[in-house]
Design a protein around this motif. Structure first.
Motif, PDB file in Angstrom:
ATOM      1  N   HIS A  79      -3.902   8.220   6.732  1.00 43.58           N
ATOM      2  CA  HIS A  79      -4.598   6.971   7.784  1.00 43.58           C
ATOM      3  C   HIS A  79      -3.106   6.844   8.541  1.00 43.58           C
ATOM      4  O   HIS A  79      -2.131   6.452   7.361  1.00 43.58           O
ATOM      5  CB  HIS A  79      -5.278   5.642   7.578  1.00 43.58           C
ATOM      6  CG  HIS A  79      -4.347   4.647   6.826  1.00 43.58           C
ATOM      7  ND1 HIS A  79      -4.077   3.470   6.666  1.00 43.58           N
ATOM      8  CD2 HIS A  79      -4.808   5.112   5.370  1.00 43.58           C
ATOM      9  CE1 HIS A  79      -3.215   3.172   5.217  1.00 43.58           C
ATOM     10  NE2 HIS A  79      -3.834   3.696   4.801  1.00 43.58           N
ATOM     11  N   ASP A  90       2.281   3.298   3.142  1.00 51.33           N
ATOM     12  CA  ASP A  90       0.930   3.549   2.894  1.00 51.33           C
ATOM     13  C   ASP A  90       0.080   4.166   4.430  1.00 51.33           C
ATOM     14  O   ASP A  90      -0.124   3.351   4.887  1.00 51.33           O
ATOM     15  CB  ASP A  90       0.293   1.746   2.519  1.00 51.33           C
ATOM     16  CG  ASP A  90      -0.849   1.654   2.964  1.00 51.33           C
ATOM     17  OD1 ASP A  90      -1.844   2.625   2.578  1.00 51.33           O
ATOM     18  OD2 ASP A  90      -1.110   0.685   2.179  1.00 51.33           O
ATOM     19  N   GLY A  91       0.076   5.124   4.056  1.00 50.20           N
ATOM     20  CA  GLY A  91      -0.581   5.329   4.707  1.00 50.20           C
ATOM     21  C   GLY A  91      -0.334   6.937   5.781  1.00 50.20           C
ATOM     22  O   GLY A  91      -0.191   8.112   5.462  1.00 50.20           O
ATOM     23  N   GLU A 124      -8.510   2.961   8.298  1.00 50.30           N
ATOM     24  CA  GLU A 124      -8.562   2.866   6.655  1.00 50.30           C
ATOM     25  C   GLU A 124      -8.613   1.262   6.669  1.00 50.30           C
ATOM     26  O   GLU A 124      -9.506   0.908   5.168  1.00 50.30           O
ATOM     27  CB  GLU A 124      -7.508   3.708   5.901  1.00 50.30           C
ATOM     28  CG  GLU A 124      -7.731   4.107   4.550  1.00 50.30           C
ATOM     29  CD  GLU A 124      -7.458   3.050   3.652  1.00 50.30           C
ATOM     30  OE1 GLU A 124      -7.746   2.967   2.537  1.00 50.30           O
ATOM     31  OE2 GLU A 124      -7.048   2.346   3.767  1.00 50.30           O
ATOM     32  N   GLU A 125      -8.049   0.916   6.550  1.00 54.52           N
ATOM     33  CA  GLU A 125      -7.452  -0.924   6.626  1.00 54.52           C
ATOM     34  C   GLU A 125      -8.521  -1.817   6.610  1.00 54.52           C
ATOM     35  O   GLU A 125      -8.649  -3.095   6.276  1.00 54.52           O
ATOM     36  CB  GLU A 125      -6.263  -1.115   6.720  1.00 54.52           C
ATOM     37  CG  GLU A 125      -4.697  -0.206   6.404  1.00 54.52           C
ATOM     38  CD  GLU A 125      -4.347  -0.155   4.385  1.00 54.52           C
ATOM     39  OE1 GLU A 125      -5.319  -0.814   4.298  1.00 54.52           O
ATOM     40  OE2 GLU A 125      -3.370  -0.083   4.402  1.00 54.52           O
ATOM     41  N   HIS A 189       0.420   9.613  -0.878  1.00 51.98           N
ATOM     42  CA  HIS A 189      -0.156   8.585  -0.825  1.00 51.98           C
ATOM     43  C   HIS A 189       0.917   7.667  -1.899  1.00 51.98           C
ATOM     44  O   HIS A 189       0.574   7.904  -3.161  1.00 51.98           O
ATOM     45  CB  HIS A 189      -1.285   8.151  -0.937  1.00 51.98           C
ATOM     46  CG  HIS A 189      -1.998   6.184  -0.348  1.00 51.98           C
ATOM     47  ND1 HIS A 189      -1.560   5.493  -1.006  1.00 51.98           N
ATOM     48  CD2 HIS A 189      -2.560   6.296   0.706  1.00 51.98           C
ATOM     49  CE1 HIS A 189      -1.583   4.152   0.010  1.00 51.98           C
ATOM     50  NE2 HIS A 189      -2.574   4.615   0.696  1.00 51.98           N
ATOM     51  N   HIS A 356      -9.053   4.994  -0.387  1.00 51.95           N
ATOM     52  CA  HIS A 356      -8.768   5.694   0.289  1.00 51.95           C
ATOM     53  C   HIS A 356      -9.148   6.263   1.114  1.00 51.95           C
ATOM     54  O   HIS A 356     -10.669   6.748   0.767  1.00 51.95           O
ATOM     55  CB  HIS A 356      -7.651   6.739  -1.157  1.00 51.95           C
ATOM     56  CG  HIS A 356      -6.130   5.574  -1.247  1.00 51.95           C
ATOM     57  ND1 HIS A 356      -5.407   5.489  -1.095  1.00 51.95           N
ATOM     58  CD2 HIS A 356      -6.506   5.747  -3.352  1.00 51.95           C
ATOM     59  CE1 HIS A 356      -4.400   4.862  -1.336  1.00 51.95           C
ATOM     60  NE2 HIS A 356      -5.012   5.191  -2.804  1.00 51.95           N
TER      61      HIS A 356
END
Ligand SMILES: [Zn+2]
Length: 411
Positions: A79, A90-91, A124-125, A189, A356
């Motif tokens: 993401h 992260d992503g 995604e978050e 990731h 995820h």
């Protein structure tokens, strides 16, 4: 460090400067920052030879056709949205690393018989609408009409945001692919945990993404004077909740792989000289196997009943989230592990305790995940850090994986 790894580090840095909030990194669903991020990453995709488009839910998709006609498609991605005041890995790592890997193969003159799609999911978050996976749900055709009715802090619904994004009209998207046309989905990731660091390894292979259950529990007793109510006559909601939490911790400690957390707690009335009359707290329980998680939840339920009965308390449960565990594809995972072994001498299998995009993609195609060590296991924080050396190892794994898979497909 290889030139390709340097390129990866520099694009990660550049992308980290694209934010909705000055002074800290925040990119949320369909925001101006996300549009700019899509442009930057889209340019990188084009430079690697990919054909770029943005779908109806804002996912950035770069496609490289295979050399064999009618060949299946391998999906690689993660993401591009972030939490508030996020780190840079992260992503974005899972989107940029495959792009750089494909650019490296192109530079070496290596072609792939199968097609590849690199996916930068738009959400995604769960920051803007308190609902996660909007991007991957859109891509896999799993977005629900109930989700479209959710509203952000400004009162804008998902449906309105998507209509505006698409110039006035939006309808629920169909899956981007038929299952039979896909080879699988690979997500790189950062680990967001301390296991690789403890094992002194740059990367590891994920065998499963843990299933999780979340609850909101309310314990009700009787508030009273802290000086005049004898201990034997009390119905202390907090003492009961505390006994419950210690019991949950003991259960999780003796059950391999089980994690259980009470992360938020409110005590009422909340004064030094008043016996607590009510306690509300969260409970989060995760395990890689659904049967173990379910059995733990039964034990936790019985524990609550015993404590409540003995202490004269009432308790109420409200389930706020429930996701089953996702097993990674044994075949893809074994291939990935071979490339990990080639790059760093040995492989390590991990369970992902965090959710995820792979969770949603698993409904469409087999998934595998590569975890990269991050300092102190720290994530969702500006100090999130993966070393250039570890990124180089992860890149080497991806290049090796793609080359070997291409070799197998050529027969
Ligand atoms: Zn993530």
């Amino acid at each position: 460090m290889s030139e390709a790894a340097q390129l990866l580090v520099s694009i990660l840095d550049e992308l980290a400067r694209i934010t909705d909030e000055p002074g800290r990194l925040t990119r949320t669903f369909l925001s101006p920052g996300m549009r700019r991020a899509n442009r930057l990453v889209g340019d990188c995709m084009k430079a690697a030879g990919l054909k770029v488009r943005v779908d109806a839910v804002g996912n950035l998709i770069g496609r490289l056709e295979g050399t064999e006609r009618g060949a299946k498609t391998l999906l690689l991605g993660s993401h591009l949205d972030t939490v508030r005041d996020a780190g840079r890995f992260d992503g974005p790592l899972g989107v940029l690393l495959p792009i750089v890997a494909l650019a490296e193969l192109k530079r070496r003159g290596v072609t792939l018989p199968f097609a590849v799609e690199v996916l930068g999911f738009s959400e995604e978050e769960g920051v803007r609408f308190a609902s996660a996976y909007l991007g991957s749900e859109g891509y896999t055709g799993r977005l629900k009409s109930a989700t479209l009715r959710l509203r952000d802090a400004a009162g804008v619904s998902v449906a309105d945001a998507l209509k505006k994004f698409n110039g006035g009209k939006f309808s629920l998207p169909k899956p981007a692919h038929r299952k039979s046309n896909l080879l699988g989905y690979i997500e790189v990731h950062i680990e967001q945990g301390p296991v690789l660091e403890a094992g002194k390894l740059a990367v590891g292979v994920v065998t499963a993404i843990a299933g999780q259950s979340r609850f909101r529990l309310t314990w009700t007793g009787q508030a009273g004077h802290a000086g005049t109510t004898p201990m034997a006559l009390r119905r202390d909601a907090l003492a009961g909740a505390a006994e419950f939490m210690a019991g949950i911790e003991a259960l999780a400690r003796r059950t391999p792989g089980l994690v259980a957390t009470v992360g938020a707690l409110t005590v009422s009335p909340g004064a030094a000289n008043v016996i607590p009359g009510e306690v509300v707290h969260t409970l989060d329980v995760r395990h890689a196997r659904d049967s173990v998680r379910r059995s733990a939840l039964m034990q936790i339920g019985r524990l609550a009943t015993r404590i409540a009965h003995r202490r004269g308390l009432e308790r109420r449960w409200q389930r706020t989230q429930e996701n089953g565990a996702v097993a990674c594809s044994p075949a893809l995972t074994a291939r990935l592990a071979r490339s990990v072994q080639a790059a760093q001498g040995r492989s390590l299998a991990l369970v992902s305790g965090a959710g995820h995009d792979g969770v949603v993609l698993s409904a469409l195609t087999p998934v595998a995940m590569l975890f990269v060590r991050c300092r102190g296991g720290l994530s969702h924080h500006p100090a999130e850090y993966a070393s250039p050396r570890d990124l180089a190892v992860a890149l080497q794994v991806m290049v090796d994986f793609l080359e070997k898979l291409a070799g197998e497909h050529r027969g």
